[in-house]
Motif scaffolding. Structure first.
Motif, mmCIF file in Angstrom:
data_model
loop_
_atom_site.group_PDB
_atom_site.id
_atom_site.type_symbol
_atom_site.label_atom_id
_atom_site.label_comp_id
_atom_site.label_asym_id
_atom_site.label_seq_id
_atom_site.Cartn_x
_atom_site.Cartn_y
_atom_site.Cartn_z
ATOM 1 N N PRO A 1 44.812 26.579 -25.957
ATOM 2 C CA PRO A 1 44.539 26.036 -24.624
ATOM 3 C C PRO A 1 43.138 26.407 -24.159
ATOM 4 O O PRO A 1 42.448 27.226 -24.788
ATOM 5 C CB PRO A 1 45.589 26.734 -23.763
ATOM 6 C CG PRO A 1 45.752 28.074 -24.428
ATOM 7 C CD PRO A 1 45.627 27.806 -25.906
ATOM 8 N N LEU A 2 42.720 25.798 -23.066
ATOM 9 C CA LEU A 2 41.496 26.221 -22.396
ATOM 10 C C LEU A 2 41.731 27.614 -21.837
ATOM 11 O O LEU A 2 42.678 27.843 -21.089
ATOM 12 C CB LEU A 2 41.178 25.242 -21.275
ATOM 13 C CG LEU A 2 40.013 25.590 -20.343
ATOM 14 C CD1 LEU A 2 38.704 25.589 -21.116
ATOM 15 C CD2 LEU A 2 39.959 24.597 -19.187
ATOM 16 N N GLY B 1 50.514 15.418 -25.079
ATOM 17 C CA GLY B 1 49.348 14.801 -24.464
ATOM 18 C C GLY B 1 48.867 15.475 -23.191
ATOM 19 O O GLY B 1 48.000 14.939 -22.501
ATOM 20 N N TRP B 2 49.420 16.621 -22.901
ATOM 21 C CA TRP B 2 48.996 17.369 -21.720
ATOM 22 C C TRP B 2 47.824 18.283 -22.071
ATOM 23 O O TRP B 2 47.686 18.756 -23.202
ATOM 24 C CB TRP B 2 50.142 18.224 -21.194
ATOM 25 C CG TRP B 2 51.195 17.494 -20.418
ATOM 26 C CD1 TRP B 2 51.867 16.376 -20.804
ATOM 27 C CD2 TRP B 2 51.704 17.859 -19.134
ATOM 28 N NE1 TRP B 2 52.767 16.007 -19.842
ATOM 29 C CE2 TRP B 2 52.694 16.911 -18.799
ATOM 30 C CE3 TRP B 2 51.440 18.883 -18.238
ATOM 31 C CZ2 TRP B 2 53.414 16.960 -17.603
ATOM 32 C CZ3 TRP B 2 52.148 18.939 -17.053
ATOM 33 C CH2 TRP B 2 53.116 17.988 -16.735
ATOM 34 N N ARG B 3 47.022 18.558 -21.076
ATOM 35 C CA ARG B 3 46.017 19.623 -21.169
ATOM 36 C C ARG B 3 46.684 20.922 -20.720
ATOM 37 O O ARG B 3 47.459 20.944 -19.766
ATOM 38 C CB ARG B 3 44.837 19.283 -20.273
ATOM 39 C CG ARG B 3 43.781 20.366 -20.153
ATOM 40 C CD ARG B 3 42.554 19.832 -19.418
ATOM 41 N NE ARG B 3 42.886 19.279 -18.105
ATOM 42 C CZ ARG B 3 42.076 18.496 -17.381
ATOM 43 N NH1 ARG B 3 40.885 18.165 -17.858
ATOM 44 N NH2 ARG B 3 42.442 18.056 -16.209
ATOM 45 N N VAL B 4 46.364 22.014 -21.422
ATOM 46 C CA VAL B 4 46.933 23.315 -21.063
ATOM 47 C C VAL B 4 45.785 24.279 -20.812
ATOM 48 O O VAL B 4 44.828 24.355 -21.594
ATOM 49 C CB VAL B 4 47.842 23.871 -22.180
ATOM 50 C CG1 VAL B 4 48.480 25.191 -21.731
ATOM 51 C CG2 VAL B 4 48.924 22.868 -22.553
ATOM 52 N N ALA B 5 45.869 25.012 -19.710
ATOM 53 C CA ALA B 5 44.869 26.040 -19.390
ATOM 54 C C ALA B 5 45.579 27.366 -19.170
ATOM 55 O O ALA B 5 46.645 27.421 -18.547
ATOM 56 C CB ALA B 5 44.068 25.647 -18.149
ATOM 57 N N LEU B 6 44.980 28.414 -19.681
ATOM 58 C CA LEU B 6 45.525 29.769 -19.594
ATOM 59 C C LEU B 6 44.702 30.550 -18.573
ATOM 60 O O LEU B 6 43.466 30.568 -18.637
ATOM 61 C CB LEU B 6 45.435 30.431 -20.966
ATOM 62 C CG LEU B 6 46.096 31.783 -21.194
ATOM 63 C CD1 LEU B 6 47.607 31.703 -21.030
ATOM 64 C CD2 LEU B 6 45.755 32.286 -22.614
ATOM 65 N N LEU C 1 49.235 24.670 -16.182
ATOM 66 C CA LEU C 1 48.525 25.928 -15.987
ATOM 67 C C LEU C 1 49.481 27.054 -16.349
ATOM 68 O O LEU C 1 50.572 27.153 -15.775
ATOM 69 C CB LEU C 1 48.072 26.043 -14.536
ATOM 70 C CG LEU C 1 46.852 26.909 -14.223
ATOM 71 C CD1 LEU C 1 45.613 26.330 -14.873
ATOM 72 C CD2 LEU C 1 46.654 27.010 -12.714
ATOM 73 N N VAL C 2 49.094 27.886 -17.301
ATOM 74 C CA VAL C 2 49.943 28.982 -17.743
ATOM 75 C C VAL C 2 49.371 30.290 -17.208
ATOM 76 O O VAL C 2 48.259 30.688 -17.553
ATOM 77 C CB VAL C 2 50.036 29.039 -19.285
ATOM 78 C CG1 VAL C 2 50.930 30.208 -19.731
ATOM 79 C CG2 VAL C 2 50.566 27.720 -19.841
#
Length: 352
Positions: free
Chosen positions: A238-239, A210-215, A182-183
Motif C-alpha cells: 500500500p501507499l 481495484g481499491w487504493r490502500v493507504a497505511l 485507509l488502514v
C-alpha cells in the motif's frame, strides 16, 4: 436545542485531557452546550496532543495540560485558572491524575461520574454525579454530563475544523476518485492490535478489487515497526504514509477514504467524527460501548467469543465496560471475517 437563557451559567469548565477517542466524544457535548447557551463561556482542560485535534473549535478557551511534565504541568494549569470560579466543573475523567488536576479548578458544582464508573478517588473531588446507567456508549455517557445542568444531548454532531493546508496535503497523497481503504493498524493498547500478516492479507485482497490502500500511523517506533512488518508481508504494497501526517492531516485523509480499517483506537473515532465508515476490529473491547458511534455495521465483533474463551462466560454476563486484554485475544478475528465485512461494505456502497 431550546433552553431557558435566564438559567444559563456564566462559565463552565470541561475536564477531559485524553485520549484521542474520548476527546472526540466530548465535541458533541460542546456543541450541545453552545447551542443551548451561546453566551456561556466554555473552558476545556485538554491534553497537549489532543489539543492539536480539537484546539481550533470555535468559542472555546483551551487550557493545555502537558502530562509529560507531571506536577509542573498541573501547576501550569492551576496558574492559568487561578482566581477564576466556574459555575460548574464537568469532570469527565476518572483517572487519578485527572482527579488530582481537578483540585486546582474552583467550581461551585463539581459534576462527575456515577458510583459504578468512578474510581481512583473520583468521588472525593466531585459533589454531584451524572445519572447511573449501564449499557451506554462512551459518547452517550459523556453527553449525559449535560443532564445535571438541565439539558439533554439530543443531537450528535462534530464539525471538527480541518484546515485548508491539511485538505491540500491529503488531496496530494490521495488524488482522484479511486475508492480508498485507509488502514490505521495500531492501538495504544498493544493487546488490541491485530497481527501484521493478517493486515497484509486483507490489504492484498482489497488491492485486487481495484481499491487504493493507504497505511497510516504515528511517528513513534512502535507504529513504524508495525507498518514495516505489514509491508514485509504484502504482495501488493500500500501507499505508506506512516509518520507523515498530523492529526488534522489524518482527519483530511479520512474524508478522502471510503472506509477505514482499525482496531479500537483514536483514529477509529476520528474517522467516525468525519463521517467515514469504519471496519472496526473488536475482541478485547465491546464495540457497543467503544466502537464507532454512528455506524457499527461493518465491524467484526468477537467480544462475546473473547469473553467465553478467556473469562468463561458470555459477554452479557460481564460488567459493562469489561476489557478482555489477554495475549492472543485479537487472534479470534479471522482474515475471512474481515474480508466478508469489506465485501459487504463494498456491495452496500456500490463498489463491489
Amino acid at each position: 436545542m431550546s433552553a431557558d437563557s435566564s438559567l444559563a451559567p456564566a462559565a463552565l469548565c470541561l475536564l477531559r485531557t485524553s485520549a484521542i477517542g474520548d476527546v472526540t466524544h466530548v465535541v458533541p457535548l460542546v456543541h450541545t452546550l453552545q447551542e443551548a447557551w451561546p453566551q456561556t463561556r466554555l473552558s476545556w482542560v485538554v491534553g497537549k496532543l489532543e489539543h492539536t485535534l480539537v484546539g481550533d473549535l470555535p468559542g472555546v478557551e483551551f487550557v493545555v495540560f502537558d502530562k509529560r511534565r507531571g506536577l509542573a504541568g498541573m501547576r501550569e494549569v492551576w496558574r492559568t485558572l487561578r482566581g477564576r470560579r466556574f459555575d460548574a466543573l464537568l469532570h469527565m475523567q476518572v483517572a487519578l491524575r485527572a482527579n488530582l488536576l481537578s483540585l486546582g479548578i474552583s467550581a461551585r458544582r463539581r459534576i462527575g461520574y456515577d458510583h459504578a464508573r468512578a474510581k481512583d478517588l473520583h468521588g472525593l473531588v466531585i459533589n454531584e454525579r451524572i445519572p447511573a446507567r449501564s449499557g451506554q456508549h462512551v459518547l452517550e455517557a459523556i453527553g449525559s454530563f449535560a443532564e445535571p445542568l438541565g439539558l439533554k444531548q439530543s443531537r450528535v454532531r462534530w464539525d471538527l475544523p480541518i484546515p485548508a493546508e491539511a485538505r491540500d496535503w491529503a488531496l496530494a497523497q490521495l488524488p482522484g476518485e479511486v475508492p480508498t481503504l485507509l488502514v490505521s493498524p495500531a492501538s495504544s493498547h498493544v493487546l488490541r492490535t491485530w497481527r501484521p500478516e493478517r493486515y497484509a492479507t486483507v490489504i492484498d485482497h482489497v488491492a485486487t478489487r481495484g481499491w487504493r490502500v493507504a497505511l497510516v500511523g504515528g511517528r513513534g517506533t512502535a507504529d513504524r515497526a508495525l507498518a514495516d512488518a505489514i509491508l514485509a508481508h504484502c504482495r501488493r504494497p500500500p501507499l505508506d504514509l506512516t509518520g507523515k501526517d498530523t492529526l488534522k492531516r489524518l482527519l483530511a485523509l479520512m474524508t478522502r477514504a471510503r472506509l477505514v480499517l482499525s482496531p479500537d483506537s483514536g483514529p477509529m473515532h476520528m474517522a467516525n467524527a468525519v463521517g467515514t465508515p469504519v471496519l472496526g476490529l473488536h475482541a478485547a473491547s465491546n464495540p457497543d460501548r467503544s466502537g464507532p458511534y454512528s455506524d457499527r455495521r461493518w465491524c467484526v465483533n468477537c467480544y462475546d467469543a473473547a469473553a467465553r474463551r478467556f473469562l468463561g462466560k458470555p459477554a452479557a454476563a460481564l460488567p459493562w465496560g469489561t476489557k478482555i486484554e489477554y495475549p492472543g485475544v485479537m487472534d479470534l478475528i479471522t482474515v475471512e471475517a474481515v474480508i466478508e465485512r469489506f465485501e459487504a461494505f463494498a456491495a452496500h456502497a456500490g463498489l463491489a
